[in-house]
Design a protein around this motif. Structure first.
Motif, PDB file in Angstrom:
ATOM      1  N   LEU A 186      -6.205  16.170  12.847  1.00  0.00           N
ATOM      2  CA  LEU A 186      -7.277  17.091  13.228  1.00  0.00           C
ATOM      3  C   LEU A 186      -8.484  16.352  13.796  1.00  0.00           C
ATOM      4  CD1 LEU A 186      -7.012  19.646  10.303  1.00  0.00           C
ATOM      5  CD2 LEU A 186      -6.380  20.007  12.690  1.00  0.00           C
ATOM      6  N   ARG A 187      -8.807  15.178  13.252  1.00  0.00           N
ATOM      7  CA  ARG A 187      -9.911  14.388  13.798  1.00  0.00           C
ATOM      8  C   ARG A 187      -9.593  13.908  15.212  1.00  0.00           C
ATOM      9  NH1 ARG A 187     -10.002  12.213   8.368  1.00  0.00           N
ATOM     10  NH2 ARG A 187     -11.730  13.189   7.269  1.00  0.00           N
ATOM     11  N   ILE A 188      -8.348  13.487  15.425  1.00  0.00           N
ATOM     12  CA  ILE A 188      -7.935  13.075  16.770  1.00  0.00           C
ATOM     13  C   ILE A 188      -8.040  14.248  17.735  1.00  0.00           C
ATOM     14  CG2 ILE A 188      -5.952  12.329  18.161  1.00  0.00           C
ATOM     15  CD1 ILE A 188      -5.101  10.615  15.717  1.00  0.00           C
ATOM     16  N   LEU A 189      -7.571  15.422  17.320  1.00  0.00           N
ATOM     17  CA  LEU A 189      -7.651  16.613  18.157  1.00  0.00           C
ATOM     18  C   LEU A 189      -9.104  16.984  18.454  1.00  0.00           C
ATOM     19  CD1 LEU A 189      -5.983  18.801  19.544  1.00  0.00           C
ATOM     20  CD2 LEU A 189      -6.079  20.109  17.424  1.00  0.00           C
ATOM     21  N   ALA A 190      -9.972  16.861  17.465  1.00  0.00           N
ATOM     22  CA  ALA A 190     -11.394  17.152  17.679  1.00  0.00           C
ATOM     23  C   ALA A 190     -11.987  16.188  18.705  1.00  0.00           C
ATOM     24  CB  ALA A 190     -12.157  17.060  16.361  1.00  0.00           C
ATOM     25  N   GLY A 191     -11.592  14.919  18.640  1.00  0.00           N
ATOM     26  CA  GLY A 191     -12.065  13.946  19.629  1.00  0.00           C
ATOM     27  C   GLY A 191     -11.601  14.296  21.027  1.00  0.00           C
ATOM     28  N   SER A 234       0.843  -1.192   0.000  1.00  0.00           N
ATOM     29  CA  SER A 234       0.000   0.000   0.000  1.00  0.00           C
ATOM     30  C   SER A 234       0.876   1.238   0.000  1.00  0.00           C
ATOM     31  CB  SER A 234      -0.906  -0.017   1.229  1.00  0.00           C
ATOM     32  OG  SER A 234      -0.120   0.091   2.382  1.00  0.00           O
ATOM     33  N   GLU A 235       0.326   2.277  -0.570  1.00  0.00           N
ATOM     34  CA  GLU A 235       1.128   3.503  -0.601  1.00  0.00           C
ATOM     35  C   GLU A 235       0.966   4.284   0.684  1.00  0.00           C
ATOM     36  OE1 GLU A 235      -0.585   6.670  -3.305  1.00  0.00           O
ATOM     37  OE2 GLU A 235      -0.606   4.992  -4.676  1.00  0.00           O
ATOM     38  N   LYS A 236       1.955   5.074   0.952  1.00  0.00           N
ATOM     39  CA  LYS A 236       1.928   5.922   2.133  1.00  0.00           C
ATOM     40  C   LYS A 236       0.845   6.977   1.983  1.00  0.00           C
ATOM     41  CE  LYS A 236       5.631   7.462   4.473  1.00  0.00           C
ATOM     42  NZ  LYS A 236       6.907   8.131   4.652  1.00  0.00           N
ATOM     43  N   PRO A 237       0.140   7.269   3.095  1.00  0.00           N
ATOM     44  CA  PRO A 237      -0.846   8.356   2.990  1.00  0.00           C
ATOM     45  C   PRO A 237      -0.115   9.688   2.761  1.00  0.00           C
ATOM     46  CG  PRO A 237      -0.798   7.433   5.216  1.00  0.00           C
ATOM     47  CD  PRO A 237       0.169   6.663   4.387  1.00  0.00           C
ATOM     48  N   ASP A 238      -0.742  10.529   1.980  1.00  0.00           N
ATOM     49  CA  ASP A 238      -0.093  11.821   1.735  1.00  0.00           C
ATOM     50  C   ASP A 238      -0.247  12.732   2.947  1.00  0.00           C
ATOM     51  OD1 ASP A 238      -2.675  12.701   1.616  1.00  0.00           O
ATOM     52  OD2 ASP A 238      -2.609  13.374  -0.459  1.00  0.00           O
ATOM     53  N   ARG A 239       0.402  13.863   2.892  1.00  0.00           N
ATOM     54  CA  ARG A 239       0.428  14.761   4.051  1.00  0.00           C
ATOM     55  C   ARG A 239      -0.946  15.329   4.384  1.00  0.00           C
ATOM     56  NH1 ARG A 239       1.771  20.512   2.649  1.00  0.00           N
ATOM     57  NH2 ARG A 239       1.491  20.638   0.397  1.00  0.00           N
ATOM     58  N   PHE A 240      -1.810  15.441   3.417  1.00  0.00           N
ATOM     59  CA  PHE A 240      -3.154  15.969   3.681  1.00  0.00           C
ATOM     60  C   PHE A 240      -3.997  14.961   4.460  1.00  0.00           C
ATOM     61  CE2 PHE A 240      -1.707  18.215  -0.148  1.00  0.00           C
ATOM     62  CZ  PHE A 240      -1.771  19.509   0.334  1.00  0.00           C
ATOM     63  N   GLU A 241      -3.858  13.681   4.111  1.00  0.00           N
ATOM     64  CA  GLU A 241      -4.572  12.646   4.857  1.00  0.00           C
ATOM     65  C   GLU A 241      -4.057  12.561   6.288  1.00  0.00           C
ATOM     66  OE1 GLU A 241      -4.304   8.956   2.767  1.00  0.00           O
ATOM     67  OE2 GLU A 241      -5.398   9.707   1.019  1.00  0.00           O
ATOM     68  N   LEU A 242      -2.756  12.664   6.460  1.00  0.00           N
ATOM     69  CA  LEU A 242      -2.182  12.649   7.804  1.00  0.00           C
ATOM     70  C   LEU A 242      -2.667  13.838   8.626  1.00  0.00           C
ATOM     71  CD1 LEU A 242       1.500  11.524   7.137  1.00  0.00           C
ATOM     72  CD2 LEU A 242      -0.322  10.222   8.237  1.00  0.00           C
ATOM     73  N   ARG A 243      -2.696  14.993   8.000  1.00  0.00           N
ATOM     74  CA  ARG A 243      -3.164  16.193   8.708  1.00  0.00           C
ATOM     75  C   ARG A 243      -4.636  16.063   9.082  1.00  0.00           C
ATOM     76  NH1 ARG A 243      -2.119  19.587  12.436  1.00  0.00           N
ATOM     77  NH2 ARG A 243      -3.053  21.613  12.121  1.00  0.00           N
ATOM     78  N   ALA A 244      -5.450  15.525   8.171  1.00  0.00           N
ATOM     79  CA  ALA A 244      -6.871  15.326   8.463  1.00  0.00           C
ATOM     80  C   ALA A 244      -7.037  14.348   9.631  1.00  0.00           C
ATOM     81  CB  ALA A 244      -7.596  14.800   7.223  1.00  0.00           C
ATOM     82  N   ARG A 245      -6.226  13.288   9.674  1.00  0.00           N
ATOM     83  CA  ARG A 245      -6.285  12.327  10.781  1.00  0.00           C
ATOM     84  C   ARG A 245      -5.907  13.004  12.101  1.00  0.00           C
ATOM     85  NH1 ARG A 245      -2.675   7.270   9.921  1.00  0.00           N
ATOM     86  NH2 ARG A 245      -3.898   7.261   8.008  1.00  0.00           N
TER      87      ARG A 245
END
Length: 87
Positions: free
Chosen positions: A15-20, A2-13
């Protein structure tokens, strides 16, 4: 592979953790606020019960006399085992 997630997906993850985490903290603060209100209510209940007890004793002098007799018999507090009771 599998390919590495790009920086935008990592940032979105992130931010979701921070929102939680923020939702969790907000829930904790809501619980603390409710506890403060419950404390106020319990203090008010204790005050009302004390007032009612004082009023009952004032209305029934025989209860007040009984209370004095019981205090004289039992004393002010528990007696320690290494201490002699006072007459």
């Amino acid at each position: 592979m599998s390919e590495k997630p790009d920086r935008f997906e990592l940032r979105a993850r992130q931010l979701r953790i921070l929102a939680g985490l923020h939702r969790k903290r907000a829930a904790e603060l809501d619980l603390a606020a409710e506890a403060a209100l419950a404390t106020r209510s319990m203090r008010r209940l204790a005050d009302l019960l004390t007032e009612a007890e004082v009023r009952d004793l004032a209305e029934h002098p025989d209860l007040a006399e009984l209370n004095v007799q019981l205090d004289g018999f039992y004393g002010e507090g528990p007696v320690r085992s290494d201490e002699e009771p006072t007459p």
